[in-house]
Design a protein around this motif. Structure first.
Motif, mmCIF file in Angstrom:
data_model
loop_
_atom_site.group_PDB
_atom_site.id
_atom_site.type_symbol
_atom_site.label_atom_id
_atom_site.label_comp_id
_atom_site.label_asym_id
_atom_site.label_seq_id
_atom_site.Cartn_x
_atom_site.Cartn_y
_atom_site.Cartn_z
ATOM 1 N N ASN A 242 -2.915 -0.890 -0.061
ATOM 2 C CA ASN A 242 -3.911 0.138 -0.334
ATOM 3 C C ASN A 242 -5.177 -0.565 -0.781
ATOM 4 O O ASN A 242 -5.366 -1.736 -0.475
ATOM 5 N N ASN A 243 -6.019 0.107 -1.513
ATOM 6 C CA ASN A 243 -7.222 -0.514 -2.068
ATOM 7 C C ASN A 243 -7.329 -0.167 -3.549
ATOM 8 O O ASN A 243 -8.384 0.228 -4.037
ATOM 9 N N ASN B 167 -3.613 -5.256 -2.288
ATOM 10 C CA ASN B 167 -4.602 -4.403 -2.940
ATOM 11 C C ASN B 167 -5.646 -5.370 -3.484
ATOM 12 O O ASN B 167 -5.472 -5.905 -4.580
ATOM 13 N N PRO B 168 -6.705 -5.651 -2.715
ATOM 14 C CA PRO B 168 -7.611 -6.749 -3.047
ATOM 15 C C PRO B 168 -8.241 -6.683 -4.436
ATOM 16 O O PRO B 168 -8.602 -7.710 -4.991
ATOM 17 N N HIS B 169 -8.364 -5.498 -5.024
ATOM 18 C CA HIS B 169 -9.020 -5.378 -6.327
ATOM 19 C C HIS B 169 -8.036 -5.110 -7.462
ATOM 20 O O HIS B 169 -8.447 -4.832 -8.583
ATOM 21 N N LEU C 24 9.081 6.570 -5.382
ATOM 22 C CA LEU C 24 7.693 6.912 -5.097
ATOM 23 C C LEU C 24 7.124 5.822 -4.214
ATOM 24 O O LEU C 24 6.912 4.692 -4.648
ATOM 25 N N ARG C 25 6.932 6.170 -2.951
ATOM 26 C CA ARG C 25 6.401 5.202 -1.986
ATOM 27 C C ARG C 25 5.095 5.745 -1.412
ATOM 28 O O ARG C 25 5.095 6.729 -0.672
ATOM 29 N N LEU C 26 4.006 5.085 -1.800
ATOM 30 C CA LEU C 26 2.669 5.462 -1.349
ATOM 31 C C LEU C 26 2.009 4.311 -0.607
ATOM 32 O O LEU C 26 0.795 4.318 -0.405
ATOM 33 N N ASN C 27 2.796 3.325 -0.231
ATOM 34 C CA ASN C 27 2.258 2.133 0.415
ATOM 35 C C ASN C 27 1.668 2.441 1.796
ATOM 36 O O ASN C 27 1.955 3.472 2.391
ATOM 37 N N ASP C 28 0.840 1.517 2.258
ATOM 38 C CA ASP C 28 0.240 1.593 3.592
ATOM 39 C C ASP C 28 -0.579 2.862 3.800
ATOM 40 O O ASP C 28 -0.396 3.607 4.760
ATOM 41 N N GLY D 235 -8.805 3.323 -6.637
ATOM 42 C CA GLY D 235 -8.760 3.604 -8.066
ATOM 43 C C GLY D 235 -7.609 2.898 -8.751
ATOM 44 O O GLY D 235 -6.846 2.155 -8.135
ATOM 45 N N PRO D 236 -7.462 3.137 -10.047
ATOM 46 C CA PRO D 236 -6.406 2.472 -10.821
ATOM 47 C C PRO D 236 -5.049 3.137 -10.637
ATOM 48 O O PRO D 236 -4.955 4.285 -10.190
#
Length: 183
Positions: free
Chosen positions: A141-142, A164-166, A112-116, A121-122
């Motif tokens: 991501n964020n 992911n800064p947060h 599962l690659r959802l990067n970039d 959200g969590p």
């Protein structure tokens, strides 16, 4: 024999990379109607548009490869219906919104690659139930909240969550609550 030659032509079309920009929604709706095989590989194909919920009707799909395109919008929760799926590569697009918890239904998923992307959200805790997951990349991501530590998360390198800064470090085995005012 005409259907066999049509299928061969469709397979060749689906396998082509660097194809011209197409109307993505109409194309995916066509693929669903034609009941394609187990691989949808249109990575690095200069596609634009949105993922459509109808993708969740491709019952026998094992590989969803739509990386390095210009796909926008949200990940449809209906993708959680693809229970035969082994790999989902949606990295390096412009996807936004949250990661659907329904992806936790993909018990056969290994990659599962959802990067970039621009996901927020969590990290859904349902992903911790994906016991076959070998590769998970959510970097760039964020996302927010804490990184789960159970199930496949025990073996996922922390750099697969970077930028992911947060997003906070791994939860501490129940000492730190999972949800941290993140939405």
């Amino acid at each position: 024999m005409e259907s066999a030659s049509s299928f061969t032509a469709l397979f060749l079309l689906v396998s082509v990379t660097f194809c011209v920009v197409i109307v993505f929604k109409d194309f995916l709706t066509l693929l669903v109607a034609l009941e394609i095989g187990d691989i949808l590989d249109l990575g690095n194909s200069n596609l634009s548009g949105h993922l459509v919920p109808e993708l969740g009707k491709l019952d026998h799909l094992q590989h969803l490869e739509l990386y390095k395109n210009n796909i926008q919008g949200v990940i449809p929760p209906e993708l959680g219906n693809l229970t035969d799926l082994l790999s989902m590569d949606l990295y390096n697009n412009n996807l936004s919104g949250t990661i659907p918890p329904s992806l936790g239904n993909l018990k056969n998923l290994e990659f599962l690659r959802l990067n970039d992307n621009r996901l927020t959200g969590p990290i859904p805790k349902e992903l911790a139930d994906l016991r076959n997951l070998k590769v998970l990349d959510l970097s760039n991501n964020n996302l927010c909240g804490t990184i789960p530590t159970s199930g496949p998360f025990e073996h996922i390198p922390l750099n697969n969550f970077e930028n992911n800064p947060h997003l906070e470090g791994p939860e501490l085995l129940g000492l730190v609550p999972y949800d941290t005012n993140c939405s």
